[in-house]
Design a protein around this motif. Sequence first.
Motif, mmCIF file in Angstrom:
data_model
loop_
_atom_site.group_PDB
_atom_site.id
_atom_site.type_symbol
_atom_site.label_atom_id
_atom_site.label_comp_id
_atom_site.label_asym_id
_atom_site.label_seq_id
_atom_site.Cartn_x
_atom_site.Cartn_y
_atom_site.Cartn_z
ATOM 1 N N SER A 20 17.060 31.433 8.339
ATOM 2 C CA SER A 20 16.836 30.599 7.157
ATOM 3 C C SER A 20 17.914 29.535 6.991
ATOM 4 N N ARG B 211 -3.158 23.612 6.228
ATOM 5 C CA ARG B 211 -2.032 24.515 6.516
ATOM 6 C C ARG B 211 -2.513 25.975 6.435
ATOM 7 N N TYR C 122 17.562 26.779 9.466
ATOM 8 C CA TYR C 122 16.404 25.962 9.088
ATOM 9 C C TYR C 122 16.769 25.015 7.959
ATOM 10 N N ASN C 123 17.467 25.552 6.958
ATOM 11 C CA ASN C 123 17.826 24.726 5.808
ATOM 12 C C ASN C 123 18.798 23.619 6.184
ATOM 13 N N GLN C 124 19.730 23.930 7.083
ATOM 14 C CA GLN C 124 20.719 22.928 7.487
ATOM 15 C C GLN C 124 20.056 21.750 8.175
ATOM 16 N N LYS C 125 19.048 22.047 8.987
ATOM 17 C CA LYS C 125 18.374 20.971 9.731
ATOM 18 C C LYS C 125 17.487 20.144 8.809
ATOM 19 N N ALA C 126 17.167 20.693 7.614
ATOM 20 C CA ALA C 126 16.282 20.011 6.661
ATOM 21 C C ALA C 126 15.108 19.371 7.397
ATOM 22 N N PRO C 127 14.282 20.176 8.047
ATOM 23 C CA PRO C 127 13.246 19.626 8.915
ATOM 24 C C PRO C 127 12.215 18.825 8.144
ATOM 25 N N ARG C 128 11.627 17.910 8.856
ATOM 26 C CA ARG C 128 10.549 17.119 8.264
ATOM 27 C C ARG C 128 9.272 17.960 8.361
ATOM 28 N N GLU C 129 9.199 18.973 7.531
ATOM 29 C CA GLU C 129 8.056 19.862 7.674
ATOM 30 C C GLU C 129 7.029 19.595 6.581
ATOM 31 N N THR C 130 6.180 18.658 6.830
ATOM 32 C CA THR C 130 5.051 18.445 5.935
ATOM 33 C C THR C 130 4.043 19.559 6.195
ATOM 34 N N ILE D 169 9.539 30.746 8.987
ATOM 35 C CA ILE D 169 10.944 30.732 9.417
ATOM 36 C C ILE D 169 11.280 32.100 10.009
#
Lengths: 186, 127
Positions: A161, A13, A164-172, A156
């Motif tokens: 923000s 990353r 982004y938080n609402q979508k709770a993305p699968r951000e590994t 973001i």
Amino acid sequence: MSVIASLQDEYRRYKALAEAAIAQVGDEELGHPAHDGGNSIEMLIRHVAGNLKSRFTDFRTSDGEKPWRHRDDEFESAGLSRTELLQVWEDGWSVLLGEVEKLSDGDLSATVIVRRQPLRIDEALHRSLAHTAYHVGQIVFMAKAMRGGGWHTLSIPKGKSEEYNQKAPRETAAAHAEKLRENSRP
Amino acid sequence: MTPVLAAWRPGPDRHNIWELIVHAAYWKYVAWRRLTGAKRGSFPLAGSNFVARPVENTKAALQADLDLLDEMHHVLREAAAAVPAPELDRGSAQRGVTKRALLTGVAAHDLYHAGQIQLLKRMAGSR
């Protein structure tokens, strides 16, 4: 996910973050210091790469601070071209990633030596990741200052923000690194 | 650190040290929430991610935000220490992210911004 895998993902990353920032900076800007007497992105690239190469060459069998490394020189301008600089960067990272690839969680309590001090492998890896993230933060901050309003955000976007938080993305970490690499491709 | 230094910006629309302090506190809170499964909405400040600072450029206001950072750090550390080792490899409240990856990530995030804080201190000092 193993300890090693989580560390590998974070290393990747921060490698991708730095590269996405460096890609937005002009060739000449790479050598500009952040302030009078301060480090340039070029110096930080060479410092991070020099640190990784020294620490992870013969990682388990020799002191991580190699006699051939000249740390102070990393903070002097070397006048390298972008291509040369990126080669130095890749050299450091390939030593690190190649060595970490050989490790498993069963190795973490073994000892390595850094500057004549014994360290557990898990401590050495976390310390190295911390050092790398610290300087990548500086590279990104400086690059953003150089680009100003033309900066392509690496995280973001401002004011997004909540979305982004609402979508709770699968951000590994791995997914973030891949997204950064995709966005950096010409 | 003085409030003046913490509030100094290297340019318009650039973050200052003060905002990075609150940003680090916010993401420790988010990591705590994702680690424990706690509901949203308990971060003591309005806003998220980057909260504009300062509201009041005083020593007391800066100290209050430093105390918030300490508190979020303490709460996260306590929650992390309470996770049984086998649980670390199970999912967190962030989809697809194990508790271990979450903790590794937030620790590295702290250092990323710590490097920026150190840079900002030097930039401010060289003016």
